[in-house]
Motif scaffolding. Sequence first.
Motif, PDB file in Angstrom:
ATOM      1  N   UNK A   1       0.555  -1.333   0.051  1.00  0.00           N
ATOM      2  CA  UNK A   1      -0.170  -0.049  -0.108  1.00  0.00           C
ATOM      3  C   UNK A   1       0.734   1.299  -0.280  1.00  0.00           C
ATOM      4  N   UNK A   2       2.282   1.093   1.381  1.00  0.00           N
ATOM      5  CA  UNK A   2       2.598   2.596   1.042  1.00  0.00           C
ATOM      6  C   UNK A   2       1.751   3.494   2.057  1.00  0.00           C
ATOM      7  N   UNK A   3       2.326   5.166   1.179  1.00  0.00           N
ATOM      8  CA  UNK A   3       1.737   6.188   2.204  1.00  0.00           C
ATOM      9  C   UNK A   3       0.314   6.192   2.740  1.00  0.00           C
ATOM     10  N   UNK A   4      -0.378   6.140   3.203  1.00  0.00           N
ATOM     11  CA  UNK A   4      -2.234   5.875   3.866  1.00  0.00           C
ATOM     12  C   UNK A   4      -2.648   7.413   4.477  1.00  0.00           C
ATOM     13  N   UNK A   5      -2.726   8.304   3.326  1.00  0.00           N
ATOM     14  CA  UNK A   5      -3.064   9.336   3.977  1.00  0.00           C
ATOM     15  C   UNK A   5      -4.629   9.174   3.942  1.00  0.00           C
ATOM     16  N   UNK A   6      -5.431  10.714   4.731  1.00  0.00           N
ATOM     17  CA  UNK A   6      -6.604   9.766   5.052  1.00  0.00           C
ATOM     18  C   UNK A   6      -7.220  10.906   4.185  1.00  0.00           C
ATOM     19  N   UNK A   7      -8.580   9.709   3.809  1.00  0.00           N
ATOM     20  CA  UNK A   7      -8.916  10.346   2.629  1.00  0.00           C
ATOM     21  C   UNK A   7      -9.031   9.924   1.029  1.00  0.00           C
ATOM     22  N   UNK A   8      -7.372   9.328   0.849  1.00  0.00           N
ATOM     23  CA  UNK A   8      -7.069   8.559  -0.547  1.00  0.00           C
ATOM     24  C   UNK A   8      -7.462   7.342  -0.509  1.00  0.00           C
ATOM     25  N   UNK A   9      -7.184   7.137  -1.529  1.00  0.00           N
ATOM     26  CA  UNK A   9      -7.570   5.247  -2.285  1.00  0.00           C
ATOM     27  C   UNK A   9      -6.745   4.798  -1.449  1.00  0.00           C
ATOM     28  N   UNK A  10      -5.615   4.875  -1.382  1.00  0.00           N
ATOM     29  CA  UNK A  10      -4.657   4.318  -0.358  1.00  0.00           C
ATOM     30  C   UNK A  10      -4.943   3.575   0.620  1.00  0.00           C
ATOM     31  N   UNK A  11      -5.398   4.720   1.751  1.00  0.00           N
ATOM     32  CA  UNK A  11      -5.833   4.289   2.307  1.00  0.00           C
ATOM     33  C   UNK A  11      -7.073   3.170   2.507  1.00  0.00           C
ATOM     34  N   UNK A  12      -8.013   3.884   1.611  1.00  0.00           N
ATOM     35  CA  UNK A  12      -9.369   2.954   1.663  1.00  0.00           C
ATOM     36  C   UNK A  12      -8.674   1.867   1.299  1.00  0.00           C
ATOM     37  N   UNK A  13      -7.870   1.124   0.012  1.00  0.00           N
ATOM     38  CA  UNK A  13      -8.017   0.254   0.175  1.00  0.00           C
ATOM     39  C   UNK A  13      -6.936  -0.701   1.504  1.00  0.00           C
TER      40      UNK A  13
ATOM     41  N   UNK B   1      -9.285  14.667  -0.284  1.00  0.00           N
ATOM     42  CA  UNK B   1      -8.696  14.256  -0.035  1.00  0.00           C
ATOM     43  C   UNK B   1      -7.469  14.982  -1.102  1.00  0.00           C
ATOM     44  N   UNK B   2      -5.955  13.952  -0.944  1.00  0.00           N
ATOM     45  CA  UNK B   2      -5.342  14.966  -1.954  1.00  0.00           C
ATOM     46  C   UNK B   2      -4.124  13.449  -2.259  1.00  0.00           C
ATOM     47  N   UNK B   3      -3.578  14.313  -3.651  1.00  0.00           N
ATOM     48  CA  UNK B   3      -2.621  13.216  -3.505  1.00  0.00           C
ATOM     49  C   UNK B   3      -1.249  13.917  -4.752  1.00  0.00           C
ATOM     50  N   UNK B   4      -0.064  13.088  -4.166  1.00  0.00           N
ATOM     51  CA  UNK B   4       1.056  14.232  -5.120  1.00  0.00           C
ATOM     52  C   UNK B   4       0.995  13.442  -6.631  1.00  0.00           C
TER      53      UNK B   4
END
Length: 499
Positions: free
Chosen positions: A62-74, A101-104
């Motif tokens: 998964x990696x970084x899990x910033x709140x309200x991102x697809x990565x966190x949800x996954x 949410x936000x992504x780089x």
Amino acid sequence: MKRYLMAVIVLWTSSYINAGTAPVQEPPVQEPVDLGVIAKIRDEGLNRSQALETFTYFTELIGPRLTATPAYKNAAEWARDKLKEWGLENPRLEAWEFGRGWTLEKFTIEMVEPRYMPLIGYPEAWSPSTAGELVAAPVFLGDKTPDAIEQLRGKIKGSIVLSQPIQTVFEREDRPQPTLSDKPVAIGQPRPAGGTPPPANARDVARIIREAGAGVALRPNRGEHGTLFVLGRDGGEGATPSVVLSAEHYNMIARMIQRGLPVKLRVNVQTRFLTDDKNGYNVITELPGVDPALRDEVVMIGGHLDSWHSATGATDNADGAAVVMEAMRILKAIGARPKRTIRMALWGGEEEGLLGSQKYVERYLKGDANSAARAKFSVYFNIDPGAGPIYGFYLENNEAVKPIFDAWLEPFRDLGARRNIIQGIGNTDHLSFTRAGMPGFNPVQEYSNYDVRTHHTNMDTYERVREADLRQAAVVMASFAYHASARQEKIPLAKSKSD
């Protein structure tokens, strides 16, 4: 009736009437400890652990899990599904409103004149994008007053600005390890990560930079040796793109400007705001209690699943999330039959202000409508700050739990357990419970290189965590949860000074 092997840890206390007289022995405090269950917990947790697999999934897959991102949800969905696979009761996601949410998506920062040099930096979370690639001489504002900066509004517009003074204060000392001494130690709140403590006019400077329409704002941080403390917040429409630069590189550029050297930088920040799903999510599951009189009461364990974005959040807090999941797996695998229900939570939004645990407490435990649930709530055990084994627990100045927790910790001395600490600790999710009047505790773990190197930094990676420590922490957490569920009384609240 099933027979349980019960050992009683007897904690003797003594007091003296006055100097020179014989000690008066007070009655021993007894707390049952089920050594048979502990043996099963240790065998399962030390010999068939799945904690590393869970930790690795969160950090590497998964990696970084910033709140309200697809990565966190996954990550939350994977945790839910894994808990279901292990046979836990009703694993689920519980949504609460967070925001966008936000992504780089792309980032470049380089010095291109008077020589080429790639720079160490990372955009702050929720930074907007720059207007494409900016190649320009930077404007250093760190040695100017707000009045002088006001006169530079025209020069600031669209520019690369260095917004703060040269960095002179660095994070060079970890918080103390309180289990190494019998003497109380001062446990203050860790300093907030970031740049030099802002002067009184920092808000004015930030306001001018925003109003003037700077192209991007660069700032230093407390980290050394390329360590970046990177946080962030949603500044809304019109916010200035923002980048945290390594202190050494920031200071070098600032000094070059002050000496009149022709510095030129290239900066490109491309980000995307996420609005399709503005929810945060908690992951909840249970191991139901079996005692007819106590099964509606709740013992809870948890840790936060979200992280910051410049690393994989290994010690903050993939290790804690893996530990509480593994504790539940262990209890289910050994066929534990807790008297009270044991509930587990993985929280979202901790990094933005304990949001997930606060939402849970507000929904289920606070207010008149939840008075019955509050009366049936026994204790919450959190795991977050630090890494490594569990040495003991912060007791939140609750003298009543000391003989209880001391008895429960004693069987794990051979695994590195040391002692419980009467003081409390701040800045983590147990506070959502204690502020609502319920017992909440967090363990004491290892802090070496935690505050200076990994906490909220780009160095919070897989290498910071050892499998043996995950196993030990899960075993201790499973045992504490089980014994809290099994004792006849709920965990006592701390007595107020008026009691």
